[in-house]
Design a protein around this motif. Structure first.
Motif, PDB file in Angstrom:
ATOM      1  N   ASP A  92       0.822  -1.219   0.000  1.00 36.39           N
ATOM      2  CA  ASP A  92       0.000   0.000   0.000  1.00 36.39           C
ATOM      3  C   ASP A  92       0.853   1.265   0.000  1.00 36.39           C
ATOM      4  OD1 ASP A  92      -2.194  -1.678   0.031  1.00 36.39           O
ATOM      5  OD2 ASP A  92      -2.659  -1.333   2.163  1.00 36.39           O
ATOM      6  N   VAL A  93       1.922   1.287   0.775  1.00 38.47           N
ATOM      7  CA  VAL A  93       2.825   2.448   0.815  1.00 38.47           C
ATOM      8  C   VAL A  93       3.420   2.702  -0.562  1.00 38.47           C
ATOM      9  CG1 VAL A  93       5.114   3.176   1.663  1.00 38.47           C
ATOM     10  CG2 VAL A  93       3.372   2.411   3.278  1.00 38.47           C
ATOM     11  N   VAL A  94       3.838   1.641  -1.218  1.00 38.04           N
ATOM     12  CA  VAL A  94       4.420   1.760  -2.558  1.00 38.04           C
ATOM     13  C   VAL A  94       3.362   2.245  -3.549  1.00 38.04           C
ATOM     14  CG1 VAL A  94       5.414   0.427  -4.467  1.00 38.04           C
ATOM     15  CG2 VAL A  94       6.272   0.103  -2.137  1.00 38.04           C
ATOM     16  N   ALA A  95       2.160   1.671  -3.478  1.00 39.85           N
ATOM     17  CA  ALA A  95       1.085   2.046  -4.399  1.00 39.85           C
ATOM     18  C   ALA A  95       0.674   3.508  -4.218  1.00 39.85           C
ATOM     19  CB  ALA A  95      -0.121   1.133  -4.212  1.00 39.85           C
ATOM     20  N   GLU A  96       0.595   3.960  -2.973  1.00 36.95           N
ATOM     21  CA  GLU A  96       0.214   5.348  -2.703  1.00 36.95           C
ATOM     22  C   GLU A  96       1.213   6.336  -3.300  1.00 36.95           C
ATOM     23  OE1 GLU A  96      -0.355   5.703   1.532  1.00 36.95           O
ATOM     24  OE2 GLU A  96      -2.001   4.251   1.497  1.00 36.95           O
ATOM     25  N   ALA A  97       2.448   5.905  -3.451  1.00 39.06           N
ATOM     26  CA  ALA A  97       3.480   6.766  -4.036  1.00 39.06           C
ATOM     27  C   ALA A  97       3.636   6.510  -5.535  1.00 39.06           C
ATOM     28  CB  ALA A  97       4.810   6.563  -3.306  1.00 39.06           C
ATOM     29  N   GLY A  98       2.738   5.705  -6.116  1.00 37.67           N
ATOM     30  CA  GLY A  98       2.747   5.503  -7.558  1.00 37.67           C
ATOM     31  C   GLY A  98       3.485   4.274  -8.044  1.00 37.67           C
ATOM     32  N   GLY A  99       3.905   3.398  -7.139  1.00 32.17           N
ATOM     33  CA  GLY A  99       4.651   2.215  -7.544  1.00 32.17           C
ATOM     34  C   GLY A  99       3.814   0.953  -7.491  1.00 32.17           C
ATOM     35  N   SER A 100       4.463  -0.166  -7.780  1.00 26.98           N
ATOM     36  CA  SER A 100       3.791  -1.464  -7.717  1.00 26.98           C
ATOM     37  C   SER A 100       4.707  -2.458  -7.014  1.00 26.98           C
ATOM     38  CB  SER A 100       3.440  -1.967  -9.115  1.00 26.98           C
ATOM     39  OG  SER A 100       4.615  -2.185  -9.860  1.00 26.98           O
ATOM     40  N   THR A 101       4.109  -3.546  -6.539  1.00 27.58           N
ATOM     41  CA  THR A 101       4.856  -4.570  -5.807  1.00 27.58           C
ATOM     42  C   THR A 101       4.662  -5.919  -6.474  1.00 27.58           C
ATOM     43  OG1 THR A 101       4.572  -3.363  -3.729  1.00 27.58           O
ATOM     44  CG2 THR A 101       5.153  -5.683  -3.553  1.00 27.58           C
ATOM     45  N   LEU A 102       5.761  -6.632  -6.651  1.00 30.17           N
ATOM     46  CA  LEU A 102       5.724  -8.007  -7.149  1.00 30.17           C
ATOM     47  C   LEU A 102       6.146  -8.902  -5.991  1.00 30.17           C
ATOM     48  CD1 LEU A 102       5.528  -9.883  -9.764  1.00 30.17           C
ATOM     49  CD2 LEU A 102       8.035  -9.828  -9.669  1.00 30.17           C
ATOM     50  N   PHE A 103       5.236  -9.755  -5.524  1.00 33.27           N
ATOM     51  CA  PHE A 103       5.558 -10.697  -4.457  1.00 33.27           C
ATOM     52  C   PHE A 103       6.096 -11.978  -5.073  1.00 33.27           C
ATOM     53  CE2 PHE A 103       2.426  -8.061  -2.153  1.00 33.27           C
ATOM     54  CZ  PHE A 103       3.158  -7.790  -1.012  1.00 33.27           C
ATOM     55  N   VAL A 104       7.325 -12.340  -4.683  1.00 30.77           N
ATOM     56  CA  VAL A 104       7.983 -13.545  -5.175  1.00 30.77           C
ATOM     57  C   VAL A 104       8.233 -14.468  -3.990  1.00 30.77           C
ATOM     58  CG1 VAL A 104       9.989 -14.512  -6.353  1.00 30.77           C
ATOM     59  CG2 VAL A 104       9.118 -12.252  -7.026  1.00 30.77           C
ATOM     60  N   ALA A 105       7.628 -15.646  -4.010  1.00 28.75           N
ATOM     61  CA  ALA A 105       7.813 -16.629  -2.946  1.00 28.75           C
ATOM     62  C   ALA A 105       8.873 -17.636  -3.359  1.00 28.75           C
ATOM     63  CB  ALA A 105       6.501 -17.348  -2.650  1.00 28.75           C
ATOM     64  N   LEU A 106       9.857 -17.829  -2.487  1.00 28.35           N
ATOM     65  CA  LEU A 106      10.858 -18.873  -2.706  1.00 28.35           C
ATOM     66  C   LEU A 106      10.540 -20.031  -1.776  1.00 28.35           C
ATOM     67  CD1 LEU A 106      14.231 -16.897  -2.963  1.00 28.35           C
ATOM     68  CD2 LEU A 106      12.558 -17.437  -4.752  1.00 28.35           C
ATOM     69  N   GLU A 107      10.493 -21.212  -2.337  1.00 24.49           N
ATOM     70  CA  GLU A 107      10.238 -22.420  -1.570  1.00 24.49           C
ATOM     71  C   GLU A 107      11.469 -23.311  -1.638  1.00 24.49           C
ATOM     72  OE1 GLU A 107       6.719 -23.999  -3.421  1.00 24.49           O
ATOM     73  OE2 GLU A 107       5.418 -22.567  -2.362  1.00 24.49           O
ATOM     74  N   VAL A 108      11.608 -24.190  -0.656  1.00 24.75           N
ATOM     75  CA  VAL A 108      12.760 -25.089  -0.610  1.00 24.75           C
ATOM     76  C   VAL A 108      12.366 -26.368   0.115  1.00 24.75           C
ATOM     77  CG1 VAL A 108      13.685 -24.055   1.515  1.00 24.75           C
ATOM     78  CG2 VAL A 108      15.231 -25.242  -0.061  1.00 24.75           C
ATOM     79  N   ASP A 109      12.918 -27.488  -0.345  1.00 21.79           N
ATOM     80  CA  ASP A 109      12.713 -28.771   0.307  1.00 21.79           C
ATOM     81  C   ASP A 109      13.286 -28.718   1.725  1.00 21.79           C
ATOM     82  OD1 ASP A 109      12.258 -31.864  -0.084  1.00 21.79           O
ATOM     83  OD2 ASP A 109      14.247 -31.620   0.835  1.00 21.79           O
ATOM     84  N   PRO A 110      12.576 -29.244   2.728  1.00 24.35           N
ATOM     85  CA  PRO A 110      13.048 -29.168   4.119  1.00 24.35           C
ATOM     86  C   PRO A 110      14.437 -29.756   4.346  1.00 24.35           C
ATOM     87  CG  PRO A 110      10.747 -29.818   4.086  1.00 24.35           C
ATOM     88  CD  PRO A 110      11.219 -29.821   2.648  1.00 24.35           C
ATOM     89  N   GLN A 111      14.781 -30.847   3.676  1.00 22.93           N
ATOM     90  CA  GLN A 111      16.116 -31.432   3.866  1.00 22.93           C
ATOM     91  C   GLN A 111      17.201 -30.511   3.320  1.00 22.93           C
ATOM     92  OE1 GLN A 111      15.640 -35.285   2.052  1.00 22.93           O
ATOM     93  NE2 GLN A 111      15.161 -36.239   4.013  1.00 22.93           N
ATOM     94  N   VAL A 112      16.957 -29.920   2.155  1.00 19.21           N
ATOM     95  CA  VAL A 112      17.908 -28.980   1.566  1.00 19.21           C
ATOM     96  C   VAL A 112      17.999 -27.737   2.440  1.00 19.21           C
ATOM     97  CG1 VAL A 112      18.353 -27.495  -0.434  1.00 19.21           C
ATOM     98  CG2 VAL A 112      17.574 -29.861  -0.768  1.00 19.21           C
ATOM     99  N   GLN A 113      16.865 -27.303   2.965  1.00 18.79           N
ATOM    100  CA  GLN A 113      16.821 -26.138   3.843  1.00 18.79           C
ATOM    101  C   GLN A 113      17.720 -26.361   5.062  1.00 18.79           C
ATOM    102  OE1 GLN A 113      12.978 -25.574   5.686  1.00 18.79           O
ATOM    103  NE2 GLN A 113      13.277 -23.352   5.773  1.00 18.79           N
ATOM    104  N   GLU A 114      17.627 -27.512   5.678  1.00 16.05           N
ATOM    105  CA  GLU A 114      18.446 -27.790   6.858  1.00 16.05           C
ATOM    106  C   GLU A 114      19.929 -27.840   6.507  1.00 16.05           C
ATOM    107  OE1 GLU A 114      17.019 -31.134   9.110  1.00 16.05           O
ATOM    108  OE2 GLU A 114      15.119 -30.127   9.579  1.00 16.05           O
ATOM    109  N   GLN A 115      20.273 -28.358   5.337  1.00 20.84           N
ATOM    110  CA  GLN A 115      21.674 -28.367   4.907  1.00 20.84           C
ATOM    111  C   GLN A 115      22.179 -26.944   4.714  1.00 20.84           C
ATOM    112  OE1 GLN A 115      21.524 -30.735   1.340  1.00 20.84           O
ATOM    113  NE2 GLN A 115      21.428 -32.669   2.446  1.00 20.84           N
TER     114      GLN A 115
END
Length: 175
Positions: A92-115
């Motif tokens: 909302d803060v970005v939009a009020e100032a004329g910008g836009s937001t791209l939400f990018v979710a990164l996911e990872v396998d739990p075993q790789v995450q722990e490594q």
């Protein structure tokens, strides 16, 4: 102005992908630990002043960047000390100032995450490196991740190289 809001669990590769994206796109990289570390040098993590100042700083940077038409990449790990509505308020803060937001979710396998969690380079920004601590908080982190806004783009970093993830994001933002 575009805010590329990259979020994911601990050790999902947010900073690594963001660095690659910054190199590809020329966008500024605003890594969340820059503020976490600065505010944490004065107030204990999770304390009321810490939470209030951290969020205020993040939102102020987004607002000023949007006003200056300066696109940026922000990395974020959803966790219990951050207000649940923070991502929407950032948008909302970005939009009020004329910008836009791209939400990018990164996911990872739990075993790789722990490594990845055990990688020595994580200590550079005071990132979590304790496997027992992470395991005790895993449910809380997953709950916070589930409350994030619907992503515009989701990337599983388990088997994709950081550069390839960054290329996918760069294509999405037209960089």
């Amino acid at each position: 102005m575009q805010l590329v809001f990259i979020y994911g669990q601990v050790a999902a590769g947010k900073l690594t992908v963001a660095r690659e994206l910054a190199e590809l796109s020329g966008l500024a990289l605003f890594h969340n630990h820059l503020v976490v570390d600065a505010v944490g040098s004065v107030f204990p993590f999770g304390s009321s002043p810490f939470v209030r100042l951290r969020e205020s700083f993040w939102l102020s940077v987004f607002e000023e960047a949007a006003r200056a038409d300066t696109s940026l990449i922000f990395t974020f790990a959803p966790e219990p000390t951050v207000e649940r509505t923070f991502p929407e308020r950032a948008r909302d803060v970005v939009a009020e100032a004329g910008g836009s937001t791209l939400f990018v979710a990164l996911e990872v396998d739990p075993q790789v995450q722990e490594q990845r969690l055990l990688s020595p380079d994580r200590a550079a920004f005071g990132k979590m490196t304790s496997l027992p601590l992470f395991q005790s908080l895993r449910t809380d982190f997953a709950s916070c991740f589930a409350q994030m806004p619907r992503p515009d783009l989701t990337i599983d970093t388990t088997r994709i190289e950081p550069r390839d993830a960054a290329v996918a994001i760069a294509r999405r933002i037209g960089a």
